[in-house]
Design a protein around this motif. Structure first.
Motif, PDB file in Angstrom:
ATOM      1  N   ALA A  12      -4.788   1.810  -8.462  1.00  0.00           N
ATOM      2  CA  ALA A  12      -3.810   1.760  -9.701  1.00  0.00           C
ATOM      3  C   ALA A  12      -2.259   2.041  -9.034  1.00  0.00           C
ATOM      4  O   ALA A  12      -1.280   1.531  -9.815  1.00  0.00           O
ATOM      5  CB  ALA A  12      -3.949   2.772 -10.720  1.00  0.00           C
ATOM      6  N   LYS A  13      -1.991   2.589  -7.818  1.00  0.00           N
ATOM      7  CA  LYS A  13      -0.494   2.809  -7.541  1.00  0.00           C
ATOM      8  C   LYS A  13      -0.281   1.651  -6.436  1.00  0.00           C
ATOM      9  O   LYS A  13       0.873   1.705  -6.072  1.00  0.00           O
ATOM     10  CB  LYS A  13      -0.457   4.174  -6.915  1.00  0.00           C
ATOM     11  CG  LYS A  13      -0.685   5.379  -7.777  1.00  0.00           C
ATOM     12  CD  LYS A  13      -0.113   6.519  -7.265  1.00  0.00           C
ATOM     13  CE  LYS A  13      -0.453   7.829  -8.193  1.00  0.00           C
ATOM     14  NZ  LYS A  13      -0.052   8.885  -7.770  1.00  0.00           N
ATOM     15  N   THR A  57      -0.753   4.928   0.044  1.00  0.00           N
ATOM     16  CA  THR A  57      -1.725   5.351  -1.192  1.00  0.00           C
ATOM     17  C   THR A  57      -2.850   4.667  -0.828  1.00  0.00           C
ATOM     18  O   THR A  57      -3.082   3.351  -0.264  1.00  0.00           O
ATOM     19  CB  THR A  57      -1.155   5.069  -2.560  1.00  0.00           C
ATOM     20  OG1 THR A  57      -1.778   5.384  -3.530  1.00  0.00           O
ATOM     21  CG2 THR A  57      -0.758   3.573  -2.774  1.00  0.00           C
ATOM     22  N   ARG A 102       0.911  -1.246   0.044  1.00  0.00           N
ATOM     23  CA  ARG A 102      -0.082   0.036   0.074  1.00  0.00           C
ATOM     24  C   ARG A 102       0.705   1.164   0.081  1.00  0.00           C
ATOM     25  O   ARG A 102       0.456   2.328   0.233  1.00  0.00           O
ATOM     26  CB  ARG A 102      -0.745   0.086   1.128  1.00  0.00           C
ATOM     27  CG  ARG A 102      -1.731  -1.386   1.301  1.00  0.00           C
ATOM     28  CD  ARG A 102      -2.528  -1.447   2.575  1.00  0.00           C
ATOM     29  NE  ARG A 102      -3.039  -2.832   2.775  1.00  0.00           N
ATOM     30  CZ  ARG A 102      -3.649  -3.410   3.868  1.00  0.00           C
ATOM     31  NH1 ARG A 102      -3.563  -2.494   4.775  1.00  0.00           N
ATOM     32  NH2 ARG A 102      -4.114  -4.321   3.858  1.00  0.00           N
ATOM     33  N   ARG A 103       2.116   1.210  -0.430  1.00  0.00           N
ATOM     34  CA  ARG A 103       2.946   2.253  -0.464  1.00  0.00           C
ATOM     35  C   ARG A 103       3.323   2.606  -1.965  1.00  0.00           C
ATOM     36  O   ARG A 103       3.736   1.686  -2.570  1.00  0.00           O
ATOM     37  CB  ARG A 103       4.117   2.161   0.376  1.00  0.00           C
ATOM     38  CG  ARG A 103       3.662   2.257   1.750  1.00  0.00           C
ATOM     39  CD  ARG A 103       4.969   2.328   2.730  1.00  0.00           C
ATOM     40  NE  ARG A 103       4.572   2.190   4.292  1.00  0.00           N
ATOM     41  CZ  ARG A 103       4.352   3.521   4.678  1.00  0.00           C
ATOM     42  NH1 ARG A 103       4.403   4.658   4.501  1.00  0.00           N
ATOM     43  NH2 ARG A 103       3.954   3.431   6.228  1.00  0.00           N
ATOM     44  N   ALA A 104       3.500   3.886  -2.364  1.00  0.00           N
ATOM     45  CA  ALA A 104       4.007   4.451  -3.516  1.00  0.00           C
ATOM     46  C   ALA A 104       4.929   5.520  -3.293  1.00  0.00           C
ATOM     47  O   ALA A 104       4.417   6.443  -2.639  1.00  0.00           O
ATOM     48  CB  ALA A 104       3.025   4.647  -4.632  1.00  0.00           C
ATOM     49  N   ASP A 105       6.259   5.302  -3.928  1.00  0.00           N
ATOM     50  CA  ASP A 105       7.137   6.440  -3.665  1.00  0.00           C
ATOM     51  C   ASP A 105       7.087   6.891  -2.187  1.00  0.00           C
ATOM     52  O   ASP A 105       7.396   7.986  -1.754  1.00  0.00           O
ATOM     53  CB  ASP A 105       6.647   7.843  -4.536  1.00  0.00           C
ATOM     54  CG  ASP A 105       6.282   7.515  -5.898  1.00  0.00           C
ATOM     55  OD1 ASP A 105       7.021   6.899  -6.665  1.00  0.00           O
ATOM     56  OD2 ASP A 105       5.361   8.051  -6.578  1.00  0.00           O
ATOM     57  N   ASP A 137      -4.946   5.029  -3.679  1.00  0.00           N
ATOM     58  CA  ASP A 137      -5.133   4.912  -5.225  1.00  0.00           C
ATOM     59  C   ASP A 137      -5.086   3.221  -5.762  1.00  0.00           C
ATOM     60  O   ASP A 137      -3.878   2.866  -5.536  1.00  0.00           O
ATOM     61  CB  ASP A 137      -4.221   5.655  -6.137  1.00  0.00           C
ATOM     62  CG  ASP A 137      -4.520   5.642  -7.646  1.00  0.00           C
ATOM     63  OD1 ASP A 137      -5.444   4.879  -7.886  1.00  0.00           O
ATOM     64  OD2 ASP A 137      -4.080   6.432  -8.283  1.00  0.00           O
ATOM     65  N   GLN A 161       1.136  -2.070  -5.232  1.00  0.00           N
ATOM     66  CA  GLN A 161       2.018  -3.018  -5.697  1.00  0.00           C
ATOM     67  C   GLN A 161       1.925  -4.469  -5.548  1.00  0.00           C
ATOM     68  O   GLN A 161       1.755  -4.750  -4.461  1.00  0.00           O
ATOM     69  CB  GLN A 161       3.334  -2.467  -5.293  1.00  0.00           C
ATOM     70  CG  GLN A 161       3.957  -1.286  -5.772  1.00  0.00           C
ATOM     71  CD  GLN A 161       4.016  -1.107  -7.309  1.00  0.00           C
ATOM     72  OE1 GLN A 161       4.450  -2.038  -7.936  1.00  0.00           O
ATOM     73  NE2 GLN A 161       3.707  -0.179  -7.879  1.00  0.00           N
ATOM     74  N   PRO A 180      -0.501  -3.454  -8.776  1.00  0.00           N
ATOM     75  CA  PRO A 180      -1.778  -2.575  -9.118  1.00  0.00           C
ATOM     76  C   PRO A 180      -3.033  -3.224  -9.127  1.00  0.00           C
ATOM     77  O   PRO A 180      -3.076  -4.363  -9.544  1.00  0.00           O
ATOM     78  CB  PRO A 180      -1.587  -1.714 -10.470  1.00  0.00           C
ATOM     79  CG  PRO A 180      -0.031  -2.009 -10.771  1.00  0.00           C
ATOM     80  CD  PRO A 180       0.608  -3.112 -10.276  1.00  0.00           C
TER      81      PRO A 180
END
Length: 387
Positions: free
Chosen positions: A179-180, A175, A168-171, A177, A182, A184
């Motif tokens: 679609a973001k 997140t 549940r982490r992006a960058d 979202d 991992q 998606p």
């Protein structure tokens, strides 16, 4: 981010020498105040293995409150954060009992242990070599579990059920979202079209935008919402699209679905205010909960409930007074009642409870609770006895 473990670290930690070193490192406090001194002493005895030893001991201590029987396990910091708490994992496994299951994002194996207890065959796969090596150590005693390196988006088994837990982490940031995630979420669902599928998700996702045709279950544990799980139609109970499951470390679990009645009266505030469990709120089942317990809503758009009794085992707030939300008369009333410790609950109004408490300046000795909400267009405050 935590310490970056290597395969050599894992081989050492899983060895008899590593186990003995971990036992010794476990005697140190390893608090923020003592960490540098403790690390220096452990490094003196165990050289370059010291960082891996210290990180593992600290992670095991954190894991004790989340994962049962994990005192000998290996973790990374991120993997432990995302690992499913044992009671939640057991609950999901019970719904899959008797089936063969493939966990396509198995990480360090927290979900696999619960599945192995009730499923005849379990596969765990991941793309992360370090986490797979840790999982192999963590589930070494489970003979009905097979571990493989595989991409979650490339189906590689014929297991009856596929489960997944996208990161549940992006960058580096959490997140909501789909679609973001991992991998998606849209890609994951497309990869297993037509398969029985259970997908863990953050409870903060906008479920209405998912277009999910099966069941969405929101699970809480000891009052904290832990996750949502998407159950494909083949795994869902007929007629159910939303479910709230409330788990407790001390009491019996209970569940509520959108197939339950939701007819409730329209009445003024009762003697008590009840804040339903977060799983009920996130699942959109506030009216269903109210109907089950003879309660009604303060306002149709607000999740606070009210009634003349409190459901067994639930925290309720007995109403002492009701006021228009204006700070000056509220401050005077709190002073008149010798209010000291002050809990503030707010929903449907734009206030910061901590900032409001500072402005109200309660300095007495009697604990109270404020429930600040909106009824119609009016901001309203209920002064309640603290349970």
């Amino acid at each position: 981010m935590g310490y970056a473990f290597s395969r050599a670290d894992i081989a050492y930690l899983a060895s008899p020498a590593g186990a003995a070193a971990l036992a010794g490192a476990g005697d140190f406090a390893l608090t923020p105040a003592s960490l540098l001194k403790d690390l220096e002493r452990i490094r003196r005895d165990h050289g370059d293995h010291a960082p891996a030893l210290v990180e593992t001991v600290r992670l095991r201590r954190r894991a004790a409150a989340k994962l049962e029987g994990a005192g000998e396990w290996l973790f990374t910091d991120d993997a432990l954060q995302q690992a499913t708490p044992s009671p939640v994992a057991r609950h999901r496994a019970r719904r899959l009992a008797g089936r063969t299951v493939h966990d396509v994002t198995c990480s360090i194996g927290a979900e696999l242990t619960a599945l192995a207890d009730v499923c005849p065959g379990v596969i765990g796969s991941d793309l992360d070599d370090i986490r797979l090596a840790m999982a192999a150590h963590n589930i070494a005693a489970r003979r009905n579990v097979l571990l493989v390196k595989a991409d979650a988006l490339v189906p590689c088994s014929t297991a009856e059920v596929v489960i997944a837990d996208p990161a549940r982490r992006a960058d580096g940031r959490r997140t909501h979202d789909p679609a973001k995630l991992q991998p998606p979420l849209p890609d994951l669902l497309a990869a297993y079209t037509g398969r029985d599928l259970a997908v863990k998700c953050a409870p903060g996702l906008d479920f209405d935008k998912l277009g999910w045709e099966g069941e969405i279950e929101v699970v809480s544990l000891d009052g904290a919402v832990r996750e949502a799980c998407l159950w494909s139609p083949g795994l869902a109970e007929p007629g159910v699209t939303r479910r709230a499951t409330v788990l407790s470390s001390t009491g019996a679990p209970w569940t509520l679905t959108d197939a339950d009645p939701d007819d409730i009266p329209e009445r003024g505030p009762g003697e008590w205010i009840i804040d339903p469990d977060g799983a009920v709120v996130r699942a959109g089942l506030v009216r269903h909960y109210a109907a089950k317990h003879g309660l009604w809503q303060l306002d149709p758009r607000i999740a606070y409930l009210t009634g003349d009794r409190v459901p067994e085992g639930v925290r309720g707030f007995r109403v002492l007074d009701r006021m228009e939300f204006r700070e000056k008369p509220l401050r005077a009333e709190l002073h008149r009642r010798d209010c000291g410790p002050l809990e503030i609950l707010a929903r449907g109004v734009d206030i910061d409870p901590d900032a409001l408490r500072a402005r109200l300046k309660p300095r007495g000795s009697q604990p109270h609770t404020l429930v600040v909400t909106r009824i119609g267009r009016a901001a309203t405050v209920f002064l309640c006895a603290t349970p």
